[in-house]
Design an enzyme around this catalytic site. Sequence first.
Site, PDB file in Angstrom:
ATOM      1  N   HIS A 182       0.121 -11.978   0.865  1.00  0.00           N
ATOM      2  CA  HIS A 182      -0.675 -10.965   0.166  1.00  0.00           C
ATOM      3  C   HIS A 182      -1.051 -11.426  -1.245  1.00  0.00           C
ATOM      4  CE1 HIS A 182      -1.268  -6.325  -0.316  1.00  0.00           C
ATOM      5  NE2 HIS A 182      -2.353  -7.005  -0.609  1.00  0.00           N
ATOM      6  N   TYR A 235       0.836  -1.206   0.000  1.00  0.00           N
ATOM      7  CA  TYR A 235       0.000   0.000   0.000  1.00  0.00           C
ATOM      8  C   TYR A 235       0.867   1.251   0.000  1.00  0.00           C
ATOM      9  CZ  TYR A 235      -3.556  -3.404   1.306  1.00  0.00           C
ATOM     10  OH  TYR A 235      -4.377  -4.500   1.337  1.00  0.00           O
TER      11      TYR A 235
HETATM   12  P1  NAD Z   1     -13.305  -0.046   0.766  1.00  0.00           P
HETATM   13  O1  NAD Z   1     -14.432  -0.733   0.119  1.00  0.00           O
HETATM   14  O2  NAD Z   1     -13.161  -0.150   2.236  1.00  0.00           O
HETATM   15  O3  NAD Z   1     -13.330   1.492   0.299  1.00  0.00           O
HETATM   16  C1  NAD Z   1     -12.389   2.416   0.785  1.00  0.00           C
HETATM   17  C2  NAD Z   1     -12.630   3.791   0.153  1.00  0.00           C
HETATM   18  O4  NAD Z   1     -13.897   4.288   0.587  1.00  0.00           O
HETATM   19  C3  NAD Z   1     -11.604   4.842   0.545  1.00  0.00           C
HETATM   20  O5  NAD Z   1     -11.419   5.725  -0.546  1.00  0.00           O
HETATM   21  C4  NAD Z   1     -12.285   5.584   1.689  1.00  0.00           C
HETATM   22  O6  NAD Z   1     -11.837   6.908   1.798  1.00  0.00           O
HETATM   23  C5  NAD Z   1     -13.733   5.526   1.277  1.00  0.00           C
HETATM   24  N1  NAD Z   1     -14.678   5.529   2.416  1.00  0.00           N
HETATM   25  C6  NAD Z   1     -14.554   4.898   3.624  1.00  0.00           C
HETATM   26  N2  NAD Z   1     -15.650   5.110   4.380  1.00  0.00           N
HETATM   27  C7  NAD Z   1     -16.490   5.879   3.639  1.00  0.00           C
HETATM   28  C8  NAD Z   1     -17.780   6.421   3.876  1.00  0.00           C
HETATM   29  N3  NAD Z   1     -18.432   6.196   4.995  1.00  0.00           N
HETATM   30  N4  NAD Z   1     -18.352   7.165   2.881  1.00  0.00           N
HETATM   31  C9  NAD Z   1     -17.710   7.385   1.711  1.00  0.00           C
HETATM   32  N5  NAD Z   1     -16.485   6.894   1.432  1.00  0.00           N
HETATM   33  C10 NAD Z   1     -15.881   6.143   2.400  1.00  0.00           C
HETATM   34  O7  NAD Z   1     -11.977  -0.594   0.044  1.00  0.00           O
HETATM   35  P2  NAD Z   1     -10.499  -0.895   0.538  1.00  0.00           P
HETATM   36  O8  NAD Z   1      -9.899   0.252   1.243  1.00  0.00           O
HETATM   37  O9  NAD Z   1      -9.795  -1.446  -0.651  1.00  0.00           O
HETATM   38  O10 NAD Z   1     -10.663  -2.107   1.556  1.00  0.00           O
HETATM   39  C11 NAD Z   1     -10.594  -1.948   2.925  1.00  0.00           C
HETATM   40  C12 NAD Z   1      -9.275  -2.444   3.518  1.00  0.00           C
HETATM   41  O11 NAD Z   1      -9.200  -3.858   3.396  1.00  0.00           O
HETATM   42  C13 NAD Z   1      -8.012  -1.921   2.791  1.00  0.00           C
HETATM   43  O12 NAD Z   1      -7.669  -0.640   3.242  1.00  0.00           O
HETATM   44  C14 NAD Z   1      -7.020  -2.991   3.179  1.00  0.00           C
HETATM   45  O13 NAD Z   1      -6.539  -2.755   4.485  1.00  0.00           O
HETATM   46  C15 NAD Z   1      -7.874  -4.259   3.160  1.00  0.00           C
HETATM   47  N6  NAD Z   1      -7.788  -4.972   1.852  1.00  0.00           N
HETATM   48  C16 NAD Z   1      -6.930  -6.019   1.758  1.00  0.00           C
HETATM   49  C17 NAD Z   1      -6.765  -6.672   0.542  1.00  0.00           C
HETATM   50  C18 NAD Z   1      -5.790  -7.827   0.451  1.00  0.00           C
HETATM   51  O14 NAD Z   1      -5.196  -8.177   1.433  1.00  0.00           O
HETATM   52  N7  NAD Z   1      -5.598  -8.424  -0.691  1.00  0.00           N
HETATM   53  C19 NAD Z   1      -7.475  -6.257  -0.582  1.00  0.00           C
HETATM   54  C20 NAD Z   1      -8.383  -5.212  -0.443  1.00  0.00           C
HETATM   55  C21 NAD Z   1      -8.531  -4.570   0.788  1.00  0.00           C
END
Ligand code: NAD
Length: 324
Positions: A125, A59
Site C-alpha cells: 500500500h 481504510y
Molecule cells: P473516487 O474518485 O472513486 O471517488 C469516490 C467518492 O465519490 C466517494 O465519496 C463516493 O461516494 C463518490 N461517488 C462514487 N460514485 C459517484 C457518483 N456516480 N456520483 C457522485 N459521487 C460518487 O475515489 P476513491 O474512493 O479514493 O478511489 C476509488 C477506490 O480506489 C478506493 O475506494 C480504493 O479502493 C482504491 N484506491 C486505492 C488507493 C491505493 O491503493 N493507494 C488509493 C486511492 C484509491
Amino acid sequence: MSEMMYRVLGKTGLKVSMIGFGASPLGQEFGVIDPAEGKRAVHYAIERGINYFDVAPYYGRTLAETRLGEALLGYRDKVILATKAGRYDKELATGFDFSAQRILKSVDESLARLQTDYIDVFQIHDIEFGLHEQIINETLPAMQQLKQTGKVRFVGITGYPVYPLKEIAKAAEVDTILSYCRYNLMDTSMDDVLTPLAREQEIGLINASPLHMRVLTTQGAPEWHPAPRRVVEMGRQAAAFCRSRGVDIADLAMQFVLQHPVVATTLVGMSKTKHVDQNLKTVGVAPDPELLAEVLALIKPVANVAWQEGRPENYDPGAVEKQS
Ligand code: NAD
C-alpha cells in the site's frame, strides 16, 4: 440495463469487471455512511456483475475490511478480492511498516477481518512511503513467498506518484500496478509512465479514483483533499459547466476513463446502491466528444497538476506541495 464488461488483469489471467468496487467509503473515508446501505451496495454490485473488490487495512483503520468481510459472507466465491499491507495510518513517521514480519502478520489480520482464507490480489500500500531498497529486497519477496502458502494468489504495488511505481515494477516481479488519481479528466499522466510498461510486461493495470477523489462530482472534494485549491476549484467549475449542459460530471468522468485501452479495471469508491447504479450505466457508453473537448479545454490550466506524496525522494518531478 447496461451489461458489465470484463477484461483480463494482465498475466494474472483473472477476468475482472471493468468497474471495480472501491471499498474505502465503507470505512467512512469520505464521511459517515449507513452500514446497512453499504452492505446493500456490495450485494447490488455483485448482482449487476461487478466482481472486483478493493480494500485495505488503512481504510477506516480496519473498519472497511471488517464491513466488507461481513458483506461478502456467502458471496466470497463470486468475487476477486484485493487488499493491501504496509500502510496503517496517515503520517509518514508512524503510519507505515513495510517489514517482512509486518507483512506476514498483516495478511493474517486481513484474512480474519475479511472472513476468508485467501486474498486474490495482495498489494503493497503506497510504495512511495517506503524505502526503495526495502520494498525490493524485503517487502516484495515476503509477499511473493505468501503465494506458496495459498494465502495470496497474486502480488501488486499501489501508489500515487507514477515514477516510483515504474521503478519498482522494472526492478522486481509484480503481477499488478494500482495507480490512483493519475488517469481521469484532471490528470492523464499514468499514460506517460505506467501504461507502456504495463502493456510491455503484461502487468495488470488498475486505475483508481476516476472521480479524482470526488473533485469530479457535483458534491465536490472532501475537506482533506490533497490537491492544490485551484484543482478543487476547477472541479467545481467543470461540474457547473456540465450541469449547464444537463450532464452529471461524474458520468462524463466515468465514460472517459472506461475508454482506456489497457486498464483492466477502474476502481470507483462506492457505499450507496444509487452510485453503483449510476456508475454501471456508463459502461459501454462513449463520452459526447464535443462536451468532452469543452471540459478538457476548461480544465487544461490545471491538467496534470500533481501533488507531493510519500518520501521526498519519491515525489514525481514537478509535483507541488500537498494541501489538507
Ligand atoms: P473516487 O474518485 O472513486 O471517488 C469516490 C467518492 O465519490 C466517494 O465519496 C463516493 O461516494 C463518490 N461517488 C462514487 N460514485 C459517484 C457518483 N456516480 N456520483 C457522485 N459521487 C460518487 O475515489 P476513491 O474512493 O479514493 O478511489 C476509488 C477506490 O480506489 C478506493 O475506494 C480504493 O479502493 C482504491 N484506491 C486505492 C488507493 C491505493 O491503493 N493507494 C488509493 C486511492 C484509491
